[in-house]
Design an enzyme around this catalytic site. Structure first.
Site, PDB file in Angstrom:
ATOM      1  N   ASN A   1     -18.585  50.077 -42.425  1.00  4.34           N
ATOM      2  CA  ASN A   1     -18.768  48.678 -42.834  1.00  4.34           C
ATOM      3  C   ASN A   1     -19.014  47.769 -41.622  1.00  4.34           C
ATOM      4  O   ASN A   1     -19.719  46.773 -41.727  1.00  4.34           O
ATOM      5  CB  ASN A   1     -17.594  48.219 -43.709  1.00  4.34           C
ATOM      6  CG  ASN A   1     -16.350  47.924 -42.920  1.00  4.34           C
ATOM      7  OD1 ASN A   1     -16.208  46.847 -42.388  1.00  4.34           O
ATOM      8  ND2 ASN A   1     -15.448  48.901 -42.814  1.00  4.34           N
TER       9      ASN A   1
ATOM     10  N   GLU B   1     -16.053  59.457 -46.797  1.00  3.16           N
ATOM     11  CA  GLU B   1     -15.959  58.913 -48.172  1.00  3.16           C
ATOM     12  C   GLU B   1     -16.975  59.604 -49.083  1.00  3.16           C
ATOM     13  O   GLU B   1     -16.660  59.985 -50.221  1.00  3.16           O
ATOM     14  CB  GLU B   1     -16.221  57.399 -48.143  1.00  3.16           C
ATOM     15  CG  GLU B   1     -16.239  56.786 -49.537  1.00  3.16           C
ATOM     16  CD  GLU B   1     -16.845  55.382 -49.560  1.00  3.16           C
ATOM     17  OE1 GLU B   1     -16.479  54.546 -48.723  1.00  3.16           O
ATOM     18  OE2 GLU B   1     -17.695  55.143 -50.431  1.00  3.16           O
TER      19      GLU B   1
ATOM     20  N   SER C   1     -17.219  52.958 -37.640  1.00  4.87           N
ATOM     21  CA  SER C   1     -16.862  52.335 -38.927  1.00  4.87           C
ATOM     22  C   SER C   1     -18.121  51.939 -39.691  1.00  4.87           C
ATOM     23  O   SER C   1     -18.945  51.155 -39.191  1.00  4.87           O
ATOM     24  CB  SER C   1     -15.979  51.103 -38.650  1.00  4.87           C
ATOM     25  OG  SER C   1     -16.093  50.179 -39.710  1.00  4.87           O
TER      26      SER C   1
ATOM     27  N   HIS D   1     -11.334  53.966 -39.178  1.00  9.45           N
ATOM     28  CA  HIS D   1     -12.273  54.157 -38.072  1.00  9.45           C
ATOM     29  C   HIS D   1     -12.163  53.002 -37.078  1.00  9.45           C
ATOM     30  O   HIS D   1     -13.071  52.196 -36.935  1.00  9.45           O
ATOM     31  CB  HIS D   1     -13.703  54.274 -38.625  1.00  9.45           C
ATOM     32  CG  HIS D   1     -13.939  55.571 -39.320  1.00  9.45           C
ATOM     33  ND1 HIS D   1     -14.965  55.782 -40.208  1.00  9.45           N
ATOM     34  CD2 HIS D   1     -13.274  56.746 -39.254  1.00  9.45           C
ATOM     35  CE1 HIS D   1     -14.907  57.025 -40.654  1.00  9.45           C
ATOM     36  NE2 HIS D   1     -13.886  57.615 -40.097  1.00  9.45           N
TER      37      HIS D   1
HETATM   38  S1  SF4 Z   1     -13.699  48.299 -47.309  1.00 11.34           S
HETATM   39 FE1  SF4 Z   1     -13.310  48.201 -49.521  1.00 11.34          FE
HETATM   40  S2  SF4 Z   1     -13.470  50.344 -50.171  1.00 11.34           S
HETATM   41 FE2  SF4 Z   1     -13.192  50.391 -47.973  1.00 11.34          FE
HETATM   42  S3  SF4 Z   1     -10.972  50.584 -47.687  1.00 11.34           S
HETATM   43 FE3  SF4 Z   1     -11.475  48.396 -47.624  1.00 11.34          FE
HETATM   44  S4  SF4 Z   1     -11.132  47.652 -49.731  1.00 11.34           S
HETATM   45 FE4  SF4 Z   1     -11.308  49.889 -49.807  1.00 11.34          FE
END
Ligand code: SF4
Length: 285
Positions: free
Chosen positions: A224, A125, A222, A41
């Site tokens: 995260n 996911e 994204s 992303h």
């Molecule tokens: S943030 Fe963590 S779970 Fe997501 S792709 Fe990267 S290593 Fe894998």
């Protein structure tokens, strides 16, 4: 003049690095390849991949070639089956941390547990992990979705989206225990949070505690990156930006320390461009 500091942990996580390496290899060997959904992303990364012939299709009906690459977020077994049924080969770039969560969901469902995933149900996911729970599960960020289950399952397994904040997951688990720990209940909790995400959050928070301004570099879609921006915003004035061009000179006025962090799918190059731009602006000022 404000100081500029980069968080101790930036650049691609191992899952994204591996996915990009695999994709580049397949694209070079075949002179181009399609991916089902965005492999990461991040617009800037996708633009670079497009230059070597990587194109994104959003539906399996739109795949023109005989091979398709699926993302680091993984896919459900049903989706994988329907791709193969069309005689299309699948190259999976799933991250091992996501795969671990899929396996946990399958094991729980196979053992008769109802699977509760702490996460955003619209994220690819989570759709994939839920698919491995064979319809015996729900994804939610709010315990109310569990209260609404009728009947309340006696055997419950709780997992998390890999990019969630550990403390938030722990709070959610406590609420579910309060709701579901009734006579003869059995509750299993599996920590499926990614360590890379955790380390990145810790490093960003350490910097945000000292900074007056935090810039979080990464894709707006994204998960995260959004999590990092949300966490930092509790400690400092924070902006999520995709590129250096989005920085507004007004943001840096009167600031002593400007912190820069980035999501797991943000190339180090984009972070360096942000730092360069900040240096130019602070020197001009
Ligand atoms: S943030 Fe963590 S779970 Fe997501 S792709 Fe990267 S290593 Fe894998």
């Amino acid at each position: 003049m404000p100081r500029i500091e980069k968080a101790a942990r930036t650049g691609f996580c191992f899952g994204v690095r591996r996915a990009i390496n695999m994709l580049e290899k397949v694209a070079r060997e075949r002179g181009g390849v399609e991916t089902l959904g965005a492999v990461v992303h991040n617009q800037q990364v996708l633009q670079k991949l497009a230059e070597i012939g990587v194109s994104v299709v959003n539906d399996i009906d739109d795949v023109k070639g005989d091979v398709v690459v699926t993302s680091s977020h993984g896919v459900s077994p049903d989706l994988e089956e329907s791709i193969k049924a069309r005689n299309i080969d699948v190259v999976s770039t799933i991250c091992r941390s996501v795969r671990r969560a899929q396996v946990a969901a399958k094991r729980l469902a196979d053992a008769g547990f109802f699977v509760i995933i702490y996460g955003d149900g619209n994220h690819p996911e989570i759709k994939g992990i839920l698919g491995w729970a064979k319809g015996q599960g729900v994804a939610t960020l709010n315990e109310k979705a569990v209260v609404a289950l009728d009947p309340l399952p006696r055997r419950i397994g709780i997992l998390s989206q890999t990019t969630q904040v550990p403390a938030h997951f722990a709070e959610f688990v406590k609420k579910i225990i309060d709701i579901a720990l009734v006579k003869d209940a059995e509750i299993r909790i599996i920590d499926t949070i990614c360590h890379d995400s955790q380390e990145r959050q810790t490093a960003a928070l350490e910097l945000a505690r000292r900074a007056d301004l935090m810039l979080v570099v990464g894709g707006r879609s994204s998960a995260n990156t959004n999590r990092l921006a949300e966490l930092c915003s509790h400690l400092a004035e924070t902006y999520l930006i995709e590129t250096a061009d989005e920085i507004q000179p007004l943001w840096i006025e009167g600031k002593d320390l400007i912190g820069v962090t980035a999501g797991a799918s943000t190339a180090e190059e984009s972070v360096d461009e942000v730092i360069k731009k900040l240096q130019e602006l602070t020197h001009d000022g």
